[in-house]
Scaffold this motif. Structure first.
Motif, PDB file in Angstrom:
ATOM      1  N   VAL A 285      25.021  -6.413   7.089  1.00  0.00           N
ATOM      2  CA  VAL A 285      25.518  -7.148   8.170  1.00  0.00           C
ATOM      3  C   VAL A 285      26.114  -8.543   7.794  1.00  0.00           C
ATOM      4  CG1 VAL A 285      24.914  -8.111  10.635  1.00  0.00           C
ATOM      5  CG2 VAL A 285      24.208  -5.584   9.934  1.00  0.00           C
ATOM      6  N   ALA A 286      25.179  -9.154   7.071  1.00  0.00           N
ATOM      7  CA  ALA A 286      25.438 -10.538   6.830  1.00  0.00           C
ATOM      8  C   ALA A 286      26.656 -10.599   5.823  1.00  0.00           C
ATOM      9  CB  ALA A 286      24.493 -11.126   5.858  1.00  0.00           C
ATOM     10  N   LEU A 287      26.877  -9.705   4.948  1.00  0.00           N
ATOM     11  CA  LEU A 287      28.007  -9.706   4.077  1.00  0.00           C
ATOM     12  C   LEU A 287      29.507  -9.252   4.907  1.00  0.00           C
ATOM     13  CD1 LEU A 287      29.295  -9.364   1.360  1.00  0.00           C
ATOM     14  CD2 LEU A 287      28.772  -6.940   1.046  1.00  0.00           C
ATOM     15  N   ALA A 288      29.230  -8.315   5.729  1.00  0.00           N
ATOM     16  CA  ALA A 288      30.523  -7.941   6.643  1.00  0.00           C
ATOM     17  C   ALA A 288      30.769  -9.286   7.409  1.00  0.00           C
ATOM     18  CB  ALA A 288      29.848  -6.969   7.579  1.00  0.00           C
ATOM     19  N   ASP A 289      29.835  -9.980   8.066  1.00  0.00           N
ATOM     20  CA  ASP A 289      30.225 -11.162   8.815  1.00  0.00           C
ATOM     21  C   ASP A 289      30.859 -12.124   7.794  1.00  0.00           C
ATOM     22  OD1 ASP A 289      29.359 -10.023  11.176  1.00  0.00           O
ATOM     23  OD2 ASP A 289      27.312 -11.447  11.151  1.00  0.00           O
ATOM     24  N   CYS A 290      30.012 -12.477   6.854  1.00  0.00           N
ATOM     25  CA  CYS A 290      30.917 -13.406   5.964  1.00  0.00           C
ATOM     26  C   CYS A 290      32.174 -12.987   5.565  1.00  0.00           C
ATOM     27  CB  CYS A 290      30.026 -13.534   4.498  1.00  0.00           C
ATOM     28  SG  CYS A 290      28.370 -14.397   4.709  1.00  0.00           S
ATOM     29  N   LEU A 291      32.493 -11.689   5.451  1.00  0.00           N
ATOM     30  CA  LEU A 291      33.890 -11.442   4.947  1.00  0.00           C
ATOM     31  C   LEU A 291      34.817 -11.513   6.235  1.00  0.00           C
ATOM     32  CD1 LEU A 291      32.897  -8.108   2.677  1.00  0.00           C
ATOM     33  CD2 LEU A 291      34.072 -10.510   2.081  1.00  0.00           C
ATOM     34  N   GLY A 293      34.771 -13.976   7.870  1.00  0.00           N
ATOM     35  CA  GLY A 293      34.986 -15.314   8.262  1.00  0.00           C
ATOM     36  C   GLY A 293      33.892 -15.981   9.218  1.00  0.00           C
ATOM     37  N   LYS A 294      32.651 -15.319   9.524  1.00  0.00           N
ATOM     38  CA  LYS A 294      31.750 -15.756  10.303  1.00  0.00           C
ATOM     39  C   LYS A 294      30.840 -16.531   9.230  1.00  0.00           C
ATOM     40  CE  LYS A 294      31.969 -12.002  13.603  1.00  0.00           C
ATOM     41  NZ  LYS A 294      31.272 -11.007  13.967  1.00  0.00           N
ATOM     42  N   ASP A 295      29.800 -17.403  10.053  1.00  0.00           N
ATOM     43  CA  ASP A 295      29.214 -18.212   9.382  1.00  0.00           C
ATOM     44  C   ASP A 295      27.647 -17.755   9.212  1.00  0.00           C
ATOM     45  OD1 ASP A 295      28.245 -20.484   7.677  1.00  0.00           O
ATOM     46  OD2 ASP A 295      27.642 -21.623   9.287  1.00  0.00           O
ATOM     47  N   VAL A 296      27.067 -17.384   8.235  1.00  0.00           N
ATOM     48  CA  VAL A 296      25.711 -17.238   8.046  1.00  0.00           C
ATOM     49  C   VAL A 296      25.039 -18.029   7.280  1.00  0.00           C
ATOM     50  CG1 VAL A 296      24.041 -15.129   7.225  1.00  0.00           C
ATOM     51  CG2 VAL A 296      26.407 -14.481   8.019  1.00  0.00           C
ATOM     52  N   PRO A 297      24.376 -19.127   7.883  1.00  0.00           N
ATOM     53  CA  PRO A 297      23.997 -20.441   7.193  1.00  0.00           C
ATOM     54  C   PRO A 297      23.207 -19.987   5.877  1.00  0.00           C
ATOM     55  CG  PRO A 297      23.723 -20.575   9.366  1.00  0.00           C
ATOM     56  CD  PRO A 297      24.060 -19.292   9.480  1.00  0.00           C
ATOM     57  N   GLY A 298      23.346 -20.475   4.719  1.00  0.00           N
ATOM     58  CA  GLY A 298      22.633 -20.223   3.627  1.00  0.00           C
ATOM     59  C   GLY A 298      23.262 -19.163   2.804  1.00  0.00           C
ATOM     60  N   TRP A 299      24.279 -18.639   3.157  1.00  0.00           N
ATOM     61  CA  TRP A 299      24.600 -17.355   2.484  1.00  0.00           C
ATOM     62  C   TRP A 299      26.277 -17.189   2.390  1.00  0.00           C
ATOM     63  CZ3 TRP A 299      21.276 -14.194  -0.087  1.00  0.00           C
ATOM     64  CH2 TRP A 299      20.001 -14.460   0.378  1.00  0.00           C
ATOM     65  N   LYS A 300      26.928 -16.910   1.490  1.00  0.00           N
ATOM     66  CA  LYS A 300      28.086 -16.674   1.285  1.00  0.00           C
ATOM     67  C   LYS A 300      28.764 -15.138   0.721  1.00  0.00           C
ATOM     68  CE  LYS A 300      28.752 -19.210  -2.884  1.00  0.00           C
ATOM     69  NZ  LYS A 300      29.022 -20.385  -3.791  1.00  0.00           N
ATOM     70  N   ALA A 301      29.828 -14.728   0.958  1.00  0.00           N
ATOM     71  CA  ALA A 301      30.176 -13.673   0.218  1.00  0.00           C
ATOM     72  C   ALA A 301      31.029 -13.892  -1.198  1.00  0.00           C
ATOM     73  CB  ALA A 301      31.176 -12.873   0.997  1.00  0.00           C
ATOM     74  N   VAL A 302      30.893 -13.391  -2.073  1.00  0.00           N
ATOM     75  CA  VAL A 302      31.837 -13.870  -3.427  1.00  0.00           C
ATOM     76  C   VAL A 302      32.171 -12.288  -4.073  1.00  0.00           C
ATOM     77  CG1 VAL A 302      30.409 -15.644  -4.169  1.00  0.00           C
ATOM     78  CG2 VAL A 302      29.467 -13.457  -4.878  1.00  0.00           C
ATOM     79  N   GLU A 303      33.111 -12.475  -4.899  1.00  0.00           N
ATOM     80  CA  GLU A 303      33.597 -11.370  -5.367  1.00  0.00           C
ATOM     81  C   GLU A 303      32.531 -10.856  -6.552  1.00  0.00           C
ATOM     82  OE1 GLU A 303      37.754 -11.422  -6.414  1.00  0.00           O
ATOM     83  OE2 GLU A 303      37.296  -9.928  -8.216  1.00  0.00           O
TER      84      GLU A 303
END
Ligand code: SF4
Length: 396
Positions: A285-291, A293-303
């Motif tokens: 869920v957090a990955l889908a949200d980051c992708l 464009g939503k903010d999940v504090p402390g996390w980000k999506a990378v390639e």
């Protein structure tokens, strides 16, 4: 023929009954999240269409004879998810139902892809049952499952029991029903499960369903997180009740002796089953949200780490060979696995031709729950083995 892919789903679907009956607020909570259809589900849809055609061809030959059947199958074969092994698996489904029907004293009533009205038990409830047979006071509800993950048991299966209730309501005026038999055919993992009960037991289940469905429809009742229930719930990555329960399970530390006992170990394994799954769902869920464009504090999506591939393998191999690389170095000749050979050859020919050349090696020991049907094993040497029980030659 019913469009399997377009099958509508009610809020309280029969296939989701094991979720909303255990955790009644889950249906309303999950409504806001999409029902993601996986490739495996799309493959299952295709296999169901083929299975339906085979039943129609067998039971309704006048309407759906060989010509129509062949044309319809050829059309299905053009689908991108088509796989030849579907023919064998759907044959197993057909054979099961044929054998069942041939075992009845007289020709049964047959309904294929029966639309079932469940509204007498579940608000706005309806569903589609793969096959219903009625003979000698018994309704048989048969469900084809194309999944190859977890074997699904027919015993007390709420999805099939709901179909049976709906079928009973539909046919009770025409037939004197006294018993129901539920059948699950899951040929990819050799799971053929059957369970039956008297009509009175089904009607008792109907009363429970009605109460649970009323709560579920209103989004009321208690959240009851558990591994099996949350697994297929649409809210599984966002649900607070599940999060609270798992945090409690993962981090609860009491004042106990420094070493845990085996009783505690068993208990931790039992109650902690959902923790790893829940963390995995949170990551999805957090990955889908980051992708998105939503903010999940402390996390980000990378390639992620990519992989290399040929743009034109034939051209590359030709070039390598021109430069003196031997063709034999570029290819490896690998035999198919035993299971793949069985699929290509077909189960019965496989057994006849090479059955005597197959040996079953024991699997790696695995830890499962005590309720598992397999027999328990142990490394411990028994007294008989240690002190000279009978050996193979019958000598002490
Ligand atoms: S995730 Fe689990 S506890 Fe939460 S609503 Fe769904 S089934 Fe209930």
């Amino acid at each position: 023929m019913a469009g399997h892919a377009e099958r509508a789903h009610s809020l309280l679907s029969a296939s989701g009954a094991h979720i909303w009956m255990n955790c009644t607020p889950s249906a309303r909570l999950g409504e806001q999240f999409p029902d993601t259809t996986s490739e495996a589900a799309a493959e299952g849809t295709l296999a169901h269409e083929l299975a339906e055609m085979k039943l129609r061809n067998y039971f309704y030959t006048m309407d759906f004879g060989k010509r129509k059947f062949t044309t319809a199958v050829n059309k299905l074969k053009k689908e991108s998810l088509w796989n030849d092994e579907m023919m064998g698996y759907t044959d197993e489904y057909l054979d099961y139902i044929k054998n069942l029907a041939l075992g009845f004293p007289s020709s049964p009533y047959v309904a294929i892809e029966k639309q079932i009205d469940l509204s007498a038990y579940v608000p706005e409830g309806f569903g589609t049952c793969d096959c219903v047979l009625i003979s000698g006071g018994t309704i048989h509800v048969i469900d084809f499952k194309y999944g190859k993950g977890v074997p699904v048991s027919a015993e007390g299966n709420p999805q099939l029991a709901l179909y049976a209730l709906g079928a009973y309501e539909a046919y009770k005026i025409l037939y004197q029903i006294e018993r129901v038999e539920l059948h699950i055919i899951q040929p990819r993992i050799d799971n053929f499960s059957n369970w039956g009960c008297p009509l009175s037991e089904l009607l008792t289940f109907g009363k429970i369903v009605r109460e649970k469905a009323e709560l579920a429809y209103k989004g009321e009742g208690e959240f009851r997180p558990s591994t099996d229930t949350c697994r297929f719930c649409r809210a599984k990555g966002h649900c607070r009740a599940r999060a609270d329960e798992n945090v409690k399970l993962a981090f609860a530390i009491g004042k106990k002796p420094p070493l845990i006992t085996n009783e505690e170990m068993g208990e931790y394994l039992r109650i902690g089953k959902d923790v790893a799954k829940w963390l995995g769902d949170l990551q999805d869920v957090a990955l889908a949200d980051c992708l998105a464009g939503k903010d999940v504090p402390g996390w980000k999506a990378v390639e992620g780490r990519g992989s290399r591939d040929w743009t034109d393998m034939d051209a590359a191999f030709a070039k390598l060979q021109t430069e003196g690389i031997n063709e034999a170095v570029l290819w490896e000749r690998k035999p198919l696995t035993l299971a793949q050979v069985e699929k290509v050859v077909g189960k019965s020919d496989f057994a006849t031709i090479v059955g005597d050349l197959v040996v079953k090696n024991p699997g790696k020991p695995a830890l499962v729950e005590a309720s598992d049907k397999r027999e328990a094993i142990t490394n411990k040497v028994s007294a008989a083995e240690a002190f000279g029980g009978d050996n193979e030659n019958g000598k002490k």
